[in-house]
Design a protein around this motif. Structure first.
Motif, PDB file in Angstrom:
ATOM      1  N   VAL A 141       0.955  -1.324   0.082  1.00  0.00           N
ATOM      2  CA  VAL A 141       0.438   0.194   0.007  1.00  0.00           C
ATOM      3  C   VAL A 141       1.157   1.320   0.186  1.00  0.00           C
ATOM      4  O   VAL A 141       0.176   2.233   0.404  1.00  0.00           O
ATOM      5  N   MET A 142       1.856   1.085   0.472  1.00  0.00           N
ATOM      6  CA  MET A 142       3.288   2.275  -0.138  1.00  0.00           C
ATOM      7  C   MET A 142       4.069   2.214  -1.354  1.00  0.00           C
ATOM      8  O   MET A 142       4.124   1.416  -1.775  1.00  0.00           O
ATOM      9  N   GLY A 143       4.338   3.230  -1.913  1.00  0.00           N
ATOM     10  CA  GLY A 143       4.868   3.048  -3.228  1.00  0.00           C
ATOM     11  C   GLY A 143       6.816   3.550  -2.588  1.00  0.00           C
ATOM     12  O   GLY A 143       7.175   4.233  -2.288  1.00  0.00           O
ATOM     13  N   ILE A 144       7.647   2.326  -2.269  1.00  0.00           N
ATOM     14  CA  ILE A 144       8.263   2.539  -1.819  1.00  0.00           C
ATOM     15  C   ILE A 144       9.666   2.491  -3.126  1.00  0.00           C
ATOM     16  O   ILE A 144       8.832   1.083  -3.577  1.00  0.00           O
ATOM     17  N   PRO A 145      10.126   3.123  -2.476  1.00  0.00           N
ATOM     18  CA  PRO A 145      11.411   3.155  -4.535  1.00  0.00           C
ATOM     19  C   PRO A 145      11.514   1.565  -4.567  1.00  0.00           C
ATOM     20  O   PRO A 145      12.186   0.666  -3.785  1.00  0.00           O
ATOM     21  N   GLU A 146      11.926   0.882  -5.808  1.00  0.00           N
ATOM     22  CA  GLU A 146      12.894  -0.247  -5.798  1.00  0.00           C
ATOM     23  C   GLU A 146      12.227  -1.791  -5.480  1.00  0.00           C
ATOM     24  O   GLU A 146      12.764  -2.955  -5.490  1.00  0.00           O
ATOM     25  N   SER A 147      10.885  -1.271  -5.286  1.00  0.00           N
ATOM     26  CA  SER A 147      10.104  -2.641  -4.663  1.00  0.00           C
ATOM     27  C   SER A 147       8.907  -2.417  -5.242  1.00  0.00           C
ATOM     28  O   SER A 147       8.146  -3.860  -5.311  1.00  0.00           O
ATOM     29  N   SER A 148       8.845  -2.072  -6.921  1.00  0.00           N
ATOM     30  CA  SER A 148       7.632  -2.204  -7.582  1.00  0.00           C
ATOM     31  C   SER A 148       7.365  -3.427  -7.812  1.00  0.00           C
ATOM     32  O   SER A 148       5.669  -4.299  -7.656  1.00  0.00           O
ATOM     33  N   VAL A 149       7.992  -4.716  -7.774  1.00  0.00           N
ATOM     34  CA  VAL A 149       7.727  -6.252  -8.403  1.00  0.00           C
ATOM     35  C   VAL A 149       7.751  -6.861  -6.610  1.00  0.00           C
ATOM     36  O   VAL A 149       6.028  -7.690  -6.967  1.00  0.00           O
TER      37      VAL A 149
END
Length: 247
Positions: A141-149
Motif C-alpha cells: 500500500v506504499m510506494g517504496i522505491p525499488e520494490s515495484s515487483v
C-alpha cells in the motif's frame, strides 16, 4: 498445558526470521510445527533450537513437486492442521529501469505462486475452523522505491486473503494476512550491499512513526492472534508496522 497444546501448525519459511519466531512461539506454548525452507543448514539449526515438537522439510514453495512432498510429510507427522502460516518469500529490490525478467519471474514464483499452491496443497489437511495467515507487507500500500515487483506480489497476496476466504469459508476456515512494517530479519542485508542496506534501514527508521524496527516476535504474536484467536475475522489484513501505514 500450554496455550497451543494439542495444536498443529505448518509454517513455510520457518527456518529463520519471522517464520522461526512463529514456530518458537507455538512450540514454547506446547504446539507441534512443521517448518519449511530452502536451506537445509538453516532448517537444521532451527530444529536444534526448537526441539522435538518441530519437524523440518526442505523444499522450494515455487516447485509444486516440493509442495506435494510437504503435504505428504505433514499428513504423516501431524495429520490434522489447525494453523497454516504462509510466510515463505523473497525480497529482491531493484530499480524499475533495471528489473529483469528473471527477477520478476522469481519474485512472483516464490511470493505469489508459492503461496497460492501452498494453500491449495495443504487445504485438505486443514481442520474445520482452522486459520490461514498470509504474510504480506506494507509495501503493498506504499510506494517504496525499488520494490515495484515485490510490492505487486504482496498486493496479490492481499487479494488472495479475500478470495481464498470465500473459497474456504464453507469449511469455517479463516484466511487473513499479517502485514509487517520494517522488521530487521537480515533479509535486507542479503538482498543489498552492506552500504545500501544500512542507508535503507536508517531511512525506514526515520520514516516510521515509532522510530524503530519491529521484532520478529511482535509479528509472530500478531500472526498467532489471526490464526487462533480472531475467530470472527476473515479476509482481513492486520498492519503490524509501527503506524507506518496508519499515521
Amino acid at each position: 498445558m500450554g496455550k497451543y497444546s494439542g495444536k498443529n501448525a505448518v509454517i513455510t519459511g520457518g527456518g529463520s526470521g519471522m517464520g522461526f519466531a512463529m514456530a518458537k512461539l507455538l512450540v514454547d506454548g506446547g504446539g507441534r510445527v512443521v517448518i519449511t525452507g530452502r536451506s537445509q543448514t538453516t532448517l537444521d539449526a532451527a530444529r536444534e533450537r526448537l526441539g522435538t515438537n518441530a519437524v523440518t522439510v526442505r523444499g522450494d514453495v515455487s516447485a509444486l513437486a516440493d509442495l506435494d512432498v510437504l503435504a505428504d510429510r505433514v499428513r504423516d507427522e501431524l495429520g490434522t492442521v489447525h494453523a497454516l502460516f504462509v510466510n515463505a518469500g523473497i525480497a529482491t529490490l531493484t530499480p524499475f529501469e533495471s528489473t529483469t525478467e528473471e527477477v520478476y519471474d522469481e519474485l512472483f514464483a516464490v511470493n505469489v505462486k508459492g503461496a497460492y499452491f501452498t494453500v491449495q496443497k495443504l487445504a485438505p489437511l486443514l481442520s474445520d475452523g482452522a486459520g490461514v495467515v498470509l504474510t504480506t507487507s506494507v509495501a503493498n500500500v506504499m510506494g517504496i522505491p525499488e520494490s515495484s515487483v515485490y510490492a505487486a506480489g504482496k498486493a496479490a497476496l492481499r487479494s488472495l486473503a479475500r478470495s481464498l476466504s470465500r473459497e474456504l469459508l464453507p469449511r469455517g476456515i479463516r484466511v487473513n494476512a499479517v502485514s509487517p512494517g520494517p522488521v530487521d530479519t537480515g533479509i535486507l542485508d542479503r538482498a543489498m550491499t552492506e552500504e545500501a542496506a544500512a542507508q535503507f534501514k536508517a531511512q525506514l527508521i526515520a520514516d516510521n512513526p515509532m522510530q524503530r524496527f519491529g521484532t520478529p516476535e511482535e509479528i509472530a504474536r500478531a500472526a498467532s492472534f489471526l490464526a487462533f484467536d480472531a475467530t470472527y475475522t476473515t479476509g482481513a489484513e492486520l498492519a503490524v508496522d509501527g503506524g507506518a501505514t496508519q499515521l
